[in-house]
Design a protein around this motif. Structure first.
Motif, PDB file in Angstrom:
ATOM      1  N   ARG A   1     -11.629   3.007   9.757  1.00  0.00           N
ATOM      2  CA  ARG A   1     -12.643   2.654  10.899  1.00  0.00           C
ATOM      3  C   ARG A   1     -11.907   1.108  10.230  1.00  0.00           C
ATOM      4  NH1 ARG A   1     -18.080   0.722  11.171  1.00  0.00           N
ATOM      5  NH2 ARG A   1     -16.736   0.063  13.068  1.00  0.00           N
TER       6      ARG A   1
ATOM      7  N   ILE B   1     -17.451  -5.012  12.155  1.00  0.00           N
ATOM      8  CA  ILE B   1     -17.631  -4.036  11.369  1.00  0.00           C
ATOM      9  C   ILE B   1     -19.177  -4.800   9.951  1.00  0.00           C
ATOM     10  CG2 ILE B   1     -16.945  -2.244   9.402  1.00  0.00           C
ATOM     11  CD1 ILE B   1     -13.703  -3.029  10.948  1.00  0.00           C
TER      12      ILE B   1
ATOM     13  N   TYR C   1     -16.598   3.000   4.048  1.00  0.00           N
ATOM     14  CA  TYR C   1     -15.184   4.112   4.146  1.00  0.00           C
ATOM     15  C   TYR C   1     -14.078   3.813   2.967  1.00  0.00           C
ATOM     16  CZ  TYR C   1     -17.333   6.069   8.356  1.00  0.00           C
ATOM     17  OH  TYR C   1     -17.757   6.590   9.162  1.00  0.00           O
TER      18      TYR C   1
ATOM     19  N   GLN D   1     -12.925   9.708  12.005  1.00  0.00           N
ATOM     20  CA  GLN D   1     -11.649   9.692  11.581  1.00  0.00           C
ATOM     21  C   GLN D   1     -10.967  10.034  12.505  1.00  0.00           C
ATOM     22  OE1 GLN D   1     -10.892  10.355   6.846  1.00  0.00           O
ATOM     23  NE2 GLN D   1     -13.549  11.732   7.375  1.00  0.00           N
TER      24      GLN D   1
ATOM     25  N   SER E   1     -20.995  -0.429   6.252  1.00  0.00           N
ATOM     26  CA  SER E   1     -20.091   0.137   6.551  1.00  0.00           C
ATOM     27  C   SER E   1     -18.157   0.723   6.328  1.00  0.00           C
ATOM     28  CB  SER E   1     -19.761   0.167   8.057  1.00  0.00           C
ATOM     29  OG  SER E   1     -19.744   1.910   8.889  1.00  0.00           O
TER      30      SER E   1
ATOM     31  N   GLU F   1     -18.336   6.752  17.622  1.00  0.00           N
ATOM     32  CA  GLU F   1     -17.263   5.584  16.443  1.00  0.00           C
ATOM     33  C   GLU F   1     -18.523   5.179  15.511  1.00  0.00           C
ATOM     34  OE1 GLU F   1     -14.794   3.287  19.334  1.00  0.00           O
ATOM     35  OE2 GLU F   1     -16.832   2.725  19.037  1.00  0.00           O
ATOM     36  N   PRO F   2     -18.252   4.729  14.317  1.00  0.00           N
ATOM     37  CA  PRO F   2     -19.357   3.402  12.978  1.00  0.00           C
ATOM     38  C   PRO F   2     -19.792   3.022  13.709  1.00  0.00           C
ATOM     39  CG  PRO F   2     -17.422   4.429  12.462  1.00  0.00           C
ATOM     40  CD  PRO F   2     -16.708   4.615  13.892  1.00  0.00           C
TER      41      PRO F   2
END
Length: 476
Positions: A348, A456, A464, A194, A460, A408-409
């Protein structure tokens, strides 16, 4: 530690005959007028508890001082310190003898330094996965990048009492110290995903160094800090924070502070569990492109989005809608209407819209990561609004489980062409099932290139926004 010069009297280093020792001792001790510094009662030590499980990797950043310069932080009391065994405690001191803190808020220790070592030893002993191992020689950057939470400490208060040991025969100072230290510490937890501080905790620590030694000061200081870290480890809210329970899918839901976002207590949002398409893309292309929309923001900006529920819910990027409360959505059929932004996650980079219609055709969601070299298609509105429902083709180039920076994601990388306006649109597999949300193009040599496109993963994106597919377990 960052102490200034104490106001100790000149130490007696001359030889004192043994016959005079008791009388001299009585006279000199009377000259030390320093009272005992009041030490608060520290929190009870945490009860023995089982080693924690389910926490995410953490890294220790630093310790800074929150103590004002000039603050008295320790005394050398005339009456000694109960529990210590230093001979002739503070024997040669005269007047009021104290230690004063110098400097303002500044770094006192990094993760490789003394307090960092104390933190590592304490937290790993309690079962936490601390990636900043001061004793590890190699692969340190990789280990630090593995951390999902960063921990930092600020020491807000220090209080202590110390004895300097003097020689039993001639009264000379020996440079050995025993004593007690009390610390108040504020701990901050930073969520790497975040990219913001998510929580603060306070704990105190106390340590008594009973036997005098040349390192007695540092041992007492380090011991009090370790005791504070031990109390942090026993804090159920801290354990929850570094277990992801205060992360994007839990109570805070990771939603931005803006009033347009859903409160952190928003319920899990359920999407239909549609069967995956098995037909080749060219046979289902009309249906797929018909569910991909243009999102119009302000006077000239636009992005893309796609339908995820038949009652008007549409997924797009946060950076397409920003902090807008309402945007406009245009379907390839020509239908255009206002849409409310009902959920969003800035880091995200995903957002959920709703238009006031029903009977839309949501696209099936393929939650698993695609295989490298699998064919994919990108649908959106690149460059200009008149280019809505544009389809480009490519293959999956890579799966980036830690994004592009290692903190990061995850991201999917593909070589299908992406341009401005595609953001928020659909990445689909060869059968028209949603794999991801178009988000960006990577830079090569400082220049953006449409063959390094980033997406993305759909699982995921849902996570989020606190969304699940019907029949899937809720986010943990």
């Amino acid at each position: 530690m960052v102490f200034g010069e104490s106001n100790r009297a000149r130490r007696i280093a001359t030889f004192v005959p043994s016959a005079c020792l008791l009388a001299a001792c009585a006279a000199l001790t009377a000259c030390n007028t320093t009272p005992t510094m009041d030490i608060p009662v520290a929190q009870d030590a945490p009860a023995d508890f089982i080693r924690v499980e389910g926490t995410k990797p953490i890294a220790f950043e630093r310790v800074v001082s929150g103590i004002r310069s000039g603050t008295v932080v320790a005394h050398y009391p005339a009456d000694g310190v109960p529990g210590t065994s230093a001979s002739l405690c503070n024997y040669g001191y005269t007047g009021e003898v104290t230690e004063t803190w110098i400097g303002a808020s500044q770094q006192l220790s990094g993760w490789r330094d003394d307090l960092g070592i104390a933190f590592f030893d304490t937290m790993t002993g309690r079962g936490f996965d601390v990636t900043t191992d001061p004793g590890k020689l190699f692969n340190v950057p990789d280990e630090i990048d593995r951390a999902q939470y960063l921990i930092a400490a600020r020491i807000d208060e220090m209080r202590g009492n110390f004895c300097e040991e003097h020689h039993w025969w001639d009264g000379r100072p020996l440079g050995k110290y025993a004593g007690e230290v009390y610390l108040d510490v504020t701990w901050s937890v930073y969520d790497v995903v975040q990219q913001r501080e998510i929580a603060q905790f306070t704990s105190n620590g106390y340590f008594l160094k009973s036997k005098a030694s040349t390192t007695g000061f540092m041992e007492a200081w380090r011991g009090a800090f370790a005791a504070s870290a031990d109390r942090l480890a026993g804090d159920a809210d801290f354990v929850a924070a570094v277990s992801g329970k205060l992360g994007p899918t839990a109570q805070t839901a990771g939603l931005p502070e803006s009033g347009s976002a859903v409160p952190g207590s928003a319920p899990v949002f359920v999407l239909p569990n549609l069967p995956l398409s098995q037909r080749p893309f060219h046979e289902v292309s009309d249906a797929v492109t018909g569910s991909v929309v243009t999102v119009v923001v302000g006077a000239g900006g636009h992005g893309s989005g796609f339908v995820v529920r038949e009652d008007g819910h549409i997924l797009t990027n946060y950076h397409v809608v920003g902090e807008a409360e309402t945007v406009r959505v245009r379907f390839p059929s020509g239908l255009e209407m206002a849409a409310d932004v009902v959920r969003r996650h800035k880091v995200r980079d995903v957002a959920l819209l709703r238009v006031p219609v029903s009977g839309l055709k949501p696209l099936p969601l393929h939650l698993a990561y695609p295989k490298v070299a699998a064919p994919v298609f990108v649908i959106g509105t690149p460059a200009q609004r008149v280019l809505e429902a544009t389809v480009t083709r490519g293959i999956v180039s890579s799966i980036r489980p830690k994004g592009l920076t290692g903190r990061e994601p995850p991201l999917i990388q593909a070589d299908a062409a992406v341009h401005g306006g595609n953001s928020g649109g659909a990445l689909v597999d060869e059968n028209g099932n949603i794999l991801g949300v178009t988000v960006a193009v990577a830079n090569a040599g400082g220049q953006a290139t449409d063959s390094l496109s980033l997406f993305i993963p759909i699982a995921s994106a849902l996570e989020y926004l606190n969304m699940i597919v019907d029949g899937s377990p809720p986010p943990s």
